[in-house]
Scaffold this active site. Structure first.
Site, mmCIF file in Angstrom:
data_model
loop_
_atom_site.group_PDB
_atom_site.id
_atom_site.type_symbol
_atom_site.label_atom_id
_atom_site.label_comp_id
_atom_site.label_asym_id
_atom_site.label_seq_id
_atom_site.Cartn_x
_atom_site.Cartn_y
_atom_site.Cartn_z
ATOM 1 N N LYS A 171 -76.490 -14.436 -45.204
ATOM 2 C CA LYS A 171 -76.974 -14.602 -43.824
ATOM 3 C C LYS A 171 -78.492 -14.780 -43.846
ATOM 4 O O LYS A 171 -79.145 -14.496 -44.853
ATOM 5 C CB LYS A 171 -76.575 -13.370 -43.001
ATOM 6 N N TYR A 195 -112.306 -12.277 -40.538
ATOM 7 C CA TYR A 195 -112.442 -11.732 -39.184
ATOM 8 C C TYR A 195 -112.810 -10.255 -39.210
ATOM 9 O O TYR A 195 -112.292 -9.490 -40.036
ATOM 10 C CB TYR A 195 -111.121 -11.870 -38.424
HETATM 11 C C1 LIG Z 1 -76.139 -7.541 -44.135
HETATM 12 C C2 LIG Z 1 -74.816 -6.925 -44.340
HETATM 13 C C3 LIG Z 1 -74.397 -6.581 -45.637
HETATM 14 C C4 LIG Z 1 -75.290 -6.658 -46.857
HETATM 15 O O1 LIG Z 1 -76.159 -5.535 -46.874
HETATM 16 P P1 LIG Z 1 -77.172 -5.306 -48.076
HETATM 17 O O2 LIG Z 1 -77.785 -3.989 -47.787
HETATM 18 O O3 LIG Z 1 -78.163 -6.416 -47.994
HETATM 19 O O4 LIG Z 1 -76.380 -5.354 -49.325
HETATM 20 C C5 LIG Z 1 -73.090 -6.123 -45.786
HETATM 21 N N1 LIG Z 1 -72.268 -5.995 -44.713
HETATM 22 C C6 LIG Z 1 -72.658 -6.295 -43.461
HETATM 23 C C7 LIG Z 1 -71.697 -6.127 -42.338
HETATM 24 C C8 LIG Z 1 -73.945 -6.756 -43.229
HETATM 25 O O5 LIG Z 1 -74.339 -7.029 -41.979
#
Ligand SMILES: *Cc1c(COP(=O)(O)O)cnc(C)c1O
Length: 356
Positions: A40, A253
């Site tokens: 994602k 800055y």
């Molecule tokens: C993002 C997510 C993961 C992965 O989590 P990590 O801590 O990056 O391994 C697994 N399951 C769900 C439902 C997520 O939203």
């Protein structure tokens, strides 16, 4: 392609590092345990399509946050099963069967909304307190699944809130709810719960499938990080200008930093508009030609300044802005009180990604 195909910095993603992280993460899985690569948010900023191609052989499935991300993978030719964590909505329900995507049902009405033939996983909220059907009445969920004959249940899942905090009370609470989920659904549907932290530290939660996100990219979220996982992302820029200043002259800055003696500084084109966070001002070094130099003064929108002391570099010399042992995303995150997830996702999408 832009008219001038040159951007002032770029991200390099190492194929070898991604594959070696993935292999390490699979080493402690029992044979037969399936695995999901969570890609994602454009693979946490690493480039979802390229990451999918790079680790596809090692994973059974990919997961993304929403249908838009999933369709982009399909259009790029990715053929693995894809799980969409986010909620189905009327505007997206047709995409699941059309693009062969697996939905996550996280509330009762999703059972009715999904179109004929859609494959889905049911998410139970065992304590994360985000999406998912609350576990008060697992029997009702079981009945919904049994009566939803138009659509096909391919799994039951839950997500941990604190798997990265060791064996805490809350994790134990969620593991107890998981036991109920297991009693109700185990053997009937594939069960999955473990994120990176649970996959590494809680083998009892692996069940039928694990979901790897952050650890795949090289950041171990557990209290005792392994040396085996390495950051896959390096952010490179270059010296735009190198100049001499006198003792006491200030940079950037607010004129918050003064030269301790006469010497050189470099202007590097990477700033907060690219994702080099302003509250990193003066905190971490960059690497030029194998040597570390402090970033000094305030981070600006498009530039940072680096103190070179007696050293001097020609314009165009490459600079490692992020990704070395002293300035990778994990160290950046610690320096400003956040997590590497946010640093990696926060590098602007306009910064080109290249697999190396
Ligand atoms: C993002 C997510 C993961 C992965 O989590 P990590 O801590 O990056 O391994 C697994 N399951 C769900 C439902 C997520 O939203």
């Amino acid at each position: 392609m832009a008219d001038y195909p040159f951007y002032h910095s770029h991200i390099e993603i190492s194929r070898d590092v991604l594959q070696s992280n993935a292999r390490y993460l699979h080493r402690n899985l029992k044979s037969g345990t399936r695995s999901v690569a969570v890609i994602k948010a454009d693979a946490y900023g690493h480039g979802a399509v390229e990451v999918a191609r790079t680790v596809g052989d090692l994973y059974d499935m990919f997961a993304v946050a929403n249908v838009t991300e999933a369709v982009a993978l399909r259009k790029a030719g990715i053929t693995h099963p894809i799980l969409v964590f986010g909620v189905p909505v009327p505007q997206t329900v047709a995409a699941y069967p059309a693009y062969d995507l697996e939905a996550v049902v996280s509330s009762d009405e999703h059972f009715d909304q999904l179109q004929q033939g859609t494959a889905y996983h049911v998410e139970i909220d065992s304590g994360m307190g985000r999406l998912g059907i609350r576990p008060d009445d697992l029997e009702r969920v079981r009945k919904r699944i049994a009566s939803a004959g138009r659509i096909t249940c391919k799994g039951v899942m839950t997500h941990f809130a604190s798997a990265d905090e060791g064996d805490g009370v809350y994790m134990q609470h969620q593991i107890r709810v998981l036991a109920q989920i297991r009693d109700m659904f185990g053997g009937q549907f594939p069960l999955h719960a473990a994120n990176s932290a649970a996959s590494l530290d809680h083998p009892d939660t692996h069940l039928d499938m694990v979901r790897h996100g952050i650890a795949l990219y090289g950041y171990d979220p557990t209290p005792e990080p392994s040396e085996q996982l390495r950051p896959a992302m390096k952010w490179r820029s270059w010296v735009a200008q190198c100049k001499y200043i006198h003792k006491g002259d200030s940079l950037s800055y607010g004129a918050t930093w003064q030269a301790p003696e006469g010497g050189y500084y470099a202007v590097i084109p990477a700033g907060y508009a690219d994702g080099y966070r302003r509250n990193l001002s003066g905190k971490l070094p960059v690497r030029i030609d194998g040597r570390w130099y402090p970033q000094v003064g305030r981070v600006t929108m498009d530039y940072i300044m680096v103190w070179l002391g007696g050293d001097r570099y020609a314009a165009g010399t490459e600079v490692l802005v992020m990704g070395g042992e002293k300035n990778h995303a994990g160290i950046m995150a610690d320096a400003i009180g956040t997590i590497p997830y946010e640093i990696c996702c926060g590098i602007h999408t306009k910064v080109p990604r290249r697999m190396v």
